[in-house]
Design a protein around this motif. Structure first.
Motif, PDB file in Angstrom:
ATOM      1  N   PRO A   1       0.815  -1.232   0.000  1.00  0.00           N
ATOM      2  CA  PRO A   1       0.000   0.000   0.000  1.00  0.00           C
ATOM      3  C   PRO A   1       0.839   1.269   0.000  1.00  0.00           C
ATOM      4  N   ILE A   2       2.015   1.219   0.623  1.00  0.00           N
ATOM      5  CA  ILE A   2       2.909   2.385   0.610  1.00  0.00           C
ATOM      6  C   ILE A   2       3.353   2.668  -0.817  1.00  0.00           C
ATOM      7  N   GLY A   3       3.683   1.611  -1.555  1.00  0.00           N
ATOM      8  CA  GLY A   3       4.080   1.768  -2.951  1.00  0.00           C
ATOM      9  C   GLY A   3       2.975   2.369  -3.790  1.00  0.00           C
ATOM     10  N   SER A   4       1.725   1.969  -3.513  1.00  0.00           N
ATOM     11  CA  SER A   4       0.586   2.529  -4.250  1.00  0.00           C
ATOM     12  C   SER A   4       0.449   4.024  -3.982  1.00  0.00           C
ATOM     13  N   ILE A   5       0.643   4.417  -2.715  1.00  0.00           N
ATOM     14  CA  ILE A   5       0.570   5.837  -2.346  1.00  0.00           C
ATOM     15  C   ILE A   5       1.697   6.615  -3.025  1.00  0.00           C
ATOM     16  N   VAL A   6       2.890   6.020  -3.026  1.00  0.00           N
ATOM     17  CA  VAL A   6       4.041   6.659  -3.671  1.00  0.00           C
ATOM     18  C   VAL A   6       3.772   6.844  -5.158  1.00  0.00           C
ATOM     19  N   PHE A   7       3.209   5.799  -5.793  1.00  0.00           N
ATOM     20  CA  PHE A   7       2.922   5.850  -7.234  1.00  0.00           C
ATOM     21  C   PHE A   7       1.955   6.985  -7.568  1.00  0.00           C
ATOM     22  N   ILE A   8       0.971   7.197  -6.690  1.00  0.00           N
ATOM     23  CA  ILE A   8      -0.048   8.226  -6.924  1.00  0.00           C
ATOM     24  C   ILE A   8       0.488   9.624  -6.643  1.00  0.00           C
ATOM     25  N   SER A   9       1.310   9.752  -5.591  1.00  0.00           N
ATOM     26  CA  SER A   9       1.675  11.081  -5.094  1.00  0.00           C
ATOM     27  C   SER A   9       3.050  11.584  -5.538  1.00  0.00           C
ATOM     28  N   VAL A  10       3.934  10.690  -5.970  1.00  0.00           N
ATOM     29  CA  VAL A  10       5.294  11.083  -6.307  1.00  0.00           C
ATOM     30  C   VAL A  10       5.522  10.932  -7.810  1.00  0.00           C
TER      31      VAL A  10
ATOM     32  N   PHE B   1      14.849  -7.778  11.550  1.00  0.00           N
ATOM     33  CA  PHE B   1      14.416  -6.450  11.108  1.00  0.00           C
ATOM     34  C   PHE B   1      14.781  -6.218   9.646  1.00  0.00           C
ATOM     35  N   ARG B   2      16.004  -6.600   9.249  1.00  0.00           N
ATOM     36  CA  ARG B   2      16.429  -6.405   7.865  1.00  0.00           C
ATOM     37  C   ARG B   2      15.622  -7.283   6.922  1.00  0.00           C
ATOM     38  N   ASP B   3      15.261  -8.488   7.354  1.00  0.00           N
ATOM     39  CA  ASP B   3      14.417  -9.360   6.526  1.00  0.00           C
ATOM     40  C   ASP B   3      13.070  -8.685   6.246  1.00  0.00           C
ATOM     41  N   TYR B   4      12.426  -8.174   7.300  1.00  0.00           N
ATOM     42  CA  TYR B   4      11.139  -7.493   7.142  1.00  0.00           C
ATOM     43  C   TYR B   4      11.286  -6.241   6.274  1.00  0.00           C
ATOM     44  N   PHE B   5      12.376  -5.509   6.496  1.00  0.00           N
ATOM     45  CA  PHE B   5      12.590  -4.265   5.770  1.00  0.00           C
ATOM     46  C   PHE B   5      12.769  -4.521   4.269  1.00  0.00           C
ATOM     47  N   VAL B   6      13.550  -5.541   3.923  1.00  0.00           N
ATOM     48  CA  VAL B   6      13.773  -5.885   2.518  1.00  0.00           C
ATOM     49  C   VAL B   6      12.467  -6.325   1.863  1.00  0.00           C
ATOM     50  N   GLY B   7      11.669  -7.133   2.582  1.00  0.00           N
ATOM     51  CA  GLY B   7      10.361  -7.518   2.063  1.00  0.00           C
ATOM     52  C   GLY B   7       9.467  -6.318   1.843  1.00  0.00           C
ATOM     53  N   GLY B   8       9.482  -5.381   2.798  1.00  0.00           N
ATOM     54  CA  GLY B   8       8.685  -4.164   2.671  1.00  0.00           C
ATOM     55  C   GLY B   8       9.118  -3.318   1.497  1.00  0.00           C
ATOM     56  N   LEU B   9      10.424  -3.172   1.329  1.00  0.00           N
ATOM     57  CA  LEU B   9      10.958  -2.381   0.217  1.00  0.00           C
ATOM     58  C   LEU B   9      10.596  -3.025  -1.120  1.00  0.00           C
TER      59      LEU B   9
ATOM     60  N   VAL C   1       7.042  -2.154  -1.854  1.00  0.00           N
ATOM     61  CA  VAL C   1       6.942  -0.759  -2.297  1.00  0.00           C
ATOM     62  C   VAL C   1       7.299  -0.646  -3.778  1.00  0.00           C
ATOM     63  N   LEU C   2       8.398  -1.281  -4.176  1.00  0.00           N
ATOM     64  CA  LEU C   2       8.850  -1.183  -5.564  1.00  0.00           C
ATOM     65  C   LEU C   2       7.937  -1.950  -6.522  1.00  0.00           C
ATOM     66  N   THR C   3       7.264  -2.985  -6.041  1.00  0.00           N
ATOM     67  CA  THR C   3       6.354  -3.740  -6.910  1.00  0.00           C
ATOM     68  C   THR C   3       5.204  -2.863  -7.372  1.00  0.00           C
ATOM     69  N   THR C   4       4.577  -2.158  -6.434  1.00  0.00           N
ATOM     70  CA  THR C   4       3.397  -1.363  -6.787  1.00  0.00           C
ATOM     71  C   THR C   4       3.747   0.042  -7.279  1.00  0.00           C
ATOM     72  N   SER C   5       4.995   0.461  -7.106  1.00  0.00           N
ATOM     73  CA  SER C   5       5.364   1.804  -7.569  1.00  0.00           C
ATOM     74  C   SER C   5       6.019   1.786  -8.946  1.00  0.00           C
ATOM     75  N   ILE C   6       6.965   0.846  -9.171  1.00  0.00           N
ATOM     76  CA  ILE C   6       7.632   0.789 -10.473  1.00  0.00           C
ATOM     77  C   ILE C   6       7.607  -0.598 -11.110  1.00  0.00           C
ATOM     78  N   GLY C   7       6.971  -1.578 -10.437  1.00  0.00           N
ATOM     79  CA  GLY C   7       6.804  -2.900 -11.031  1.00  0.00           C
ATOM     80  C   GLY C   7       8.033  -3.784 -10.990  1.00  0.00           C
ATOM     81  N   MET C   8       8.977  -3.515 -10.084  1.00  0.00           N
ATOM     82  CA  MET C   8      10.199  -4.318  -9.996  1.00  0.00           C
ATOM     83  C   MET C   8      10.487  -4.702  -8.547  1.00  0.00           C
ATOM     84  N   PRO C   9      10.042  -5.880  -8.104  1.00  0.00           N
ATOM     85  CA  PRO C   9      10.281  -6.299  -6.719  1.00  0.00           C
ATOM     86  C   PRO C   9      11.661  -6.892  -6.471  1.00  0.00           C
ATOM     87  N   GLY C  10      12.388  -7.229  -7.548  1.00  0.00           N
ATOM     88  CA  GLY C  10      13.615  -8.013  -7.415  1.00  0.00           C
ATOM     89  C   GLY C  10      14.836  -7.342  -6.831  1.00  0.00           C
TER      90      GLY C  10
END
Length: 240
Positions: free
Chosen positions: A82-91, A122-130, A133-142
């Motif tokens: 959802p953060i990525g979706s917000i970023v995609f809309i607002s940025v 924490f880093r595992d969760y953070f990488v998954g979160g990032l 974000v990139l999946t829904t904002s620019i379409g690249m989760p990798g």
């Protein structure tokens, strides 16, 4: 005729990369599919075929999956989507791509000089979160996963298996979101259907390539994919 040849080459090469490394389909296919299809169509074809590859391989590689790490990636991505979706809309997306490209290229440089990262929950969760974000904002989760696995010096079997399992989740969520929010059309599904024989051939060739790759060659492949991604995003963001 030229369009058909280009389409065949794109799908076949991207399928081989995805099968042999766990990465590569969206990185290689999306930029070139955008030359043949509308953005919405290119992204949905990418999602459908990536899901097909993951589904085809998941049973065979299930024992190599790091399930604890996969669970953390998924939980993190649920917050990130959802953060990525917000970023995609607002940025401005081009500004976002520029920032991401610079970060990827800098981090890849650090990895190439043997910078190591220690895994923590924490880093595992953070990488998954990032990745979410990139999946829904620019379409690249990798890229976040690729950088993390490279820095932690994870074995190629675990990298491929865990990444493909994670893609089953993140790409399914993204595809459903795409269809619900912007819709779909027959071009997407017909093109995906025509691509299935190419994906099957890519699965077979990719399996042979995976057996041939040792850890050192696998790492070189990883660097090449990261640099390609960073340069592509940089060029795309600058409109060159």
């Amino acid at each position: 005729m030229n369009t058909i040849i280009v389409f065949i080459c794109i799908i076949l090469i991207a399928s081989i990369l995805q099968t042999s490394t766990g990465f590569g389909f969206s990185i290689m296919a999306t930029p070139f599919l955008l030359l043949l299809f509308l953005p919405q169509e290119a992204i949905q074809i990418n999602l459908i075929l990536s899901l097909l590859i993951s589904l085809s391989l998941i049973y065979k590689i299930r024992k190599e999956i790091d399930y604890l790490l996969l669970k953390r990636f998924i939980i993190g991505s649920i917050a990130g989507v959802p953060i990525g979706s917000i970023v995609f809309i607002s940025v401005n997306v081009d500004h976002l791509k520029l920032i991401v490209s610079v970060i990827i290229l800098l981090l890849t440089l650090f990895m190439m000089v043997n910078l190591k990262i220690k895994t923590t929950p924490f880093r595992d969760y953070f990488v998954g979160g990032l990745s979410g974000v990139l999946t829904t904002s620019i379409g690249m989760p990798g890229p976040p996963l690729l950088l993390y696995f490279t820095g932690t010096d994870t074995g190629k079997e675990k990298v491929r298996a865990t990444t493909l399992a994670f893609y089953l989740f993140i790409y399914l969520i993204s595809l459903v979101s795409q269809v619900v929010t912007v819709g779909t059309n027959m071009i997407v599904w017909k093109s995906s259907l025509y691509a299935i024989p190419l994906v099957i051939l890519g699965l077979i060739l990719g399996q042979f390539l995976f057996k041939w790759l040792n850890q050192r060659v696998f790492r070189i492949f990883t660097y090449v994919l990261l640099i390609f991604t960073g340069v592509y995003l940089l060029i795309d963001s600058l409109g060159l």
